[in-house]
Design a protein around this motif. Sequence first.
Motif, PDB file in Angstrom:
ATOM      1  N   ALA A 132      -4.182  78.956   0.024  1.00 51.90           N
ATOM      2  CA  ALA A 132      -4.539  77.512   0.160  1.00 51.90           C
ATOM      3  C   ALA A 132      -5.717  77.222   0.957  1.00 51.90           C
ATOM      4  N   TYR A 181     -10.041  62.125   5.964  1.00 51.47           N
ATOM      5  CA  TYR A 181     -11.004  62.827   6.624  1.00 51.47           C
ATOM      6  C   TYR A 181     -12.181  62.029   6.922  1.00 51.47           C
ATOM      7  N   ASN A 192      -8.509  73.914   2.393  1.00 58.28           N
ATOM      8  CA  ASN A 192      -8.805  72.569   2.437  1.00 58.28           C
ATOM      9  C   ASN A 192     -10.130  72.292   1.818  1.00 58.28           C
ATOM     10  N   TYR A 230      -9.183  63.347  11.401  1.00 60.76           N
ATOM     11  CA  TYR A 230      -8.208  62.971  10.648  1.00 60.76           C
ATOM     12  C   TYR A 230      -7.352  61.762  10.722  1.00 60.76           C
ATOM     13  N   ASP A 256     -16.000  69.968  -5.213  1.00 61.59           N
ATOM     14  CA  ASP A 256     -17.170  70.905  -5.067  1.00 61.59           C
ATOM     15  C   ASP A 256     -16.907  71.886  -4.096  1.00 61.59           C
ATOM     16  N   LEU A 257     -16.907  73.139  -4.590  1.00 58.10           N
ATOM     17  CA  LEU A 257     -16.350  74.336  -3.796  1.00 58.10           C
ATOM     18  C   LEU A 257     -17.451  75.462  -4.008  1.00 58.10           C
ATOM     19  N   SER A 258     -17.796  75.866  -2.625  1.00 62.76           N
ATOM     20  CA  SER A 258     -18.717  77.138  -2.548  1.00 62.76           C
ATOM     21  C   SER A 258     -17.788  78.082  -2.519  1.00 62.76           C
ATOM     22  N   VAL A 269      -9.815  79.296   8.093  1.00 59.84           N
ATOM     23  CA  VAL A 269      -9.533  80.553   7.883  1.00 59.84           C
ATOM     24  C   VAL A 269      -9.380  80.952   6.490  1.00 59.84           C
ATOM     25  N   SER A 270     -10.102  82.092   5.845  1.00 58.88           N
ATOM     26  CA  SER A 270     -10.150  82.545   4.912  1.00 58.88           C
ATOM     27  C   SER A 270      -9.058  83.540   4.636  1.00 58.88           C
ATOM     28  N   ALA A 271      -8.293  83.579   3.250  1.00 57.21           N
ATOM     29  CA  ALA A 271      -7.488  84.732   3.098  1.00 57.21           C
ATOM     30  C   ALA A 271      -8.351  86.052   2.914  1.00 57.21           C
ATOM     31  N   HIS A 298     -15.234  81.250  -2.153  1.00 52.72           N
ATOM     32  CA  HIS A 298     -14.098  81.303  -1.302  1.00 52.72           C
ATOM     33  C   HIS A 298     -13.174  82.135  -1.972  1.00 52.72           C
TER      34      HIS A 298
HETATM   35  C1  LIG Z   1     -11.969  69.412   6.650  1.00 53.63           C
HETATM   36  C2  LIG Z   1     -12.466  70.231   5.753  1.00 53.63           C
HETATM   37  C3  LIG Z   1     -13.104  70.284   4.537  1.00 53.63           C
HETATM   38  C4  LIG Z   1     -13.660  71.293   3.717  1.00 53.63           C
HETATM   39  N1  LIG Z   1     -14.080  70.851   2.505  1.00 53.63           N
HETATM   40  C5  LIG Z   1     -14.707  71.791   1.885  1.00 53.63           C
HETATM   41  C6  LIG Z   1     -15.133  71.437   0.566  1.00 53.63           C
HETATM   42  O1  LIG Z   1     -14.841  70.480  -0.040  1.00 53.63           O
HETATM   43  N2  LIG Z   1     -15.630  72.661  -0.279  1.00 53.63           N
HETATM   44  C7  LIG Z   1     -15.476  73.765   0.185  1.00 53.63           C
HETATM   45  O2  LIG Z   1     -16.230  74.636  -0.473  1.00 53.63           O
HETATM   46  N3  LIG Z   1     -15.090  74.324   1.564  1.00 53.63           N
HETATM   47  C8  LIG Z   1     -14.502  73.312   2.021  1.00 53.63           C
HETATM   48  N4  LIG Z   1     -13.842  73.580   3.249  1.00 53.63           N
HETATM   49  C9  LIG Z   1     -13.956  75.127   3.847  1.00 53.63           C
HETATM   50  C10 LIG Z   1     -12.657  75.861   3.287  1.00 53.63           C
HETATM   51  O3  LIG Z   1     -11.359  75.209   3.408  1.00 53.63           O
HETATM   52  C11 LIG Z   1     -12.652  77.198   3.995  1.00 53.63           C
HETATM   53  O4  LIG Z   1     -14.058  77.951   4.033  1.00 53.63           O
HETATM   54  C12 LIG Z   1     -11.589  78.148   3.733  1.00 53.63           C
HETATM   55  O5  LIG Z   1     -11.320  78.944   4.682  1.00 53.63           O
HETATM   56  C13 LIG Z   1     -11.463  78.639   2.485  1.00 53.63           C
HETATM   57  O6  LIG Z   1     -10.368  79.561   2.234  1.00 53.63           O
HETATM   58  P1  LIG Z   1     -10.074  80.682   1.318  1.00 53.63           P
HETATM   59  O7  LIG Z   1     -11.461  81.915   1.312  1.00 53.63           O
HETATM   60  O8  LIG Z   1      -9.092  81.505   1.693  1.00 53.63           O
HETATM   61  O9  LIG Z   1     -10.140  80.303   0.007  1.00 53.63           O
HETATM   62  C14 LIG Z   1     -13.250  72.591   4.204  1.00 53.63           C
HETATM   63  C15 LIG Z   1     -12.722  72.743   5.464  1.00 53.63           C
HETATM   64  C16 LIG Z   1     -12.297  71.582   6.080  1.00 53.63           C
HETATM   65  C17 LIG Z   1     -11.659  71.912   7.618  1.00 53.63           C
END
Ligand SMILES: Cc1cc2nc3c(=O)[nH]c(=O)nc-3n(C[C@H](O)[C@H](O)[C@H](O)COP(=O)(O)O)c2cc1C
Length: 184
Positions: A30, A159, A32, A166, A47-49, A82-84, A51
């Motif tokens: 999971a 957020y 956020n 929050y 929009d996701l970088s 935290v990343s998995a 992960h």
């Molecule tokens: C409040 C909040 C909002 C976030 N929003 C995003 C987002 O919109 N896009 C994104 O790429 N990462 C976002 N992140 C960062 C990821 O949740 C974070 O890098 C996460 O550790 C990824 O986990 P994973 O590598 O296990 O998938 C957000 C983090 C927080 C705390």
Amino acid sequence: MRKDFGAKPFLFPQPVMIIGTYDEKGKANAMNAAWGGIVGPDEIMIDLSSHKTTDNILLQKAFTVSMGDEEHMTACDYVGLVSANKEEDKMEKAGFTTTESAFVHAPIINELPVTLECRLVNVTDDTKFLGKIVNVSIDERVLGEDGELSLEKFSPITYDTVHYGYYRLGEKVGNAFKDGAALK
Ligand SMILES: Cc1cc2nc3c(=O)[nH]c(=O)nc-3n(C[C@H](O)[C@H](O)[C@H](O)COP(=O)(O)O)c2cc1C
């Protein structure tokens, strides 16, 4: 007088989306995500970088989106910190347990009561993930007497992109498609 802030991602209430995915071994994860929202009656874009989550989505072509709520705020923030890729026990540490969606190969987080179950449609600009919502499942404990989701029983959080807080949603203040009619 108004003050200009330049290009900022200010649009409230901003959702707290918790994205659920499976990796290649069927292990649930999971994360956020804030940057996204509904873009059609059965479509969501986020929009996701890069992960663990994005690797999983590209592999499985599926994901779930649950709303962060007040009760699980700390866990929801944790999965965004935290990343998995670095923490094998991320879900256990968050206190999240999962059940596979009956509609897509993605996990429903049991503790979060409202979940959009999505199939990946496409990815544009390498970061914009478009999902088709194929089902929404809701824990009965947040349903009202009419059988629909009750915001009296469910407390999603929003957020704050200005001060990184929050917030809980507030009280009902009106009726859509109705109160504006007073000005007709
Ligand atoms: C409040 C909040 C909002 C976030 N929003 C995003 C987002 O919109 N896009 C994104 O790429 N990462 C976002 N992140 C960062 C990821 O949740 C974070 O890098 C996460 O550790 C990824 O986990 P994973 O590598 O296990 O998938 C957000 C983090 C927080 C705390």
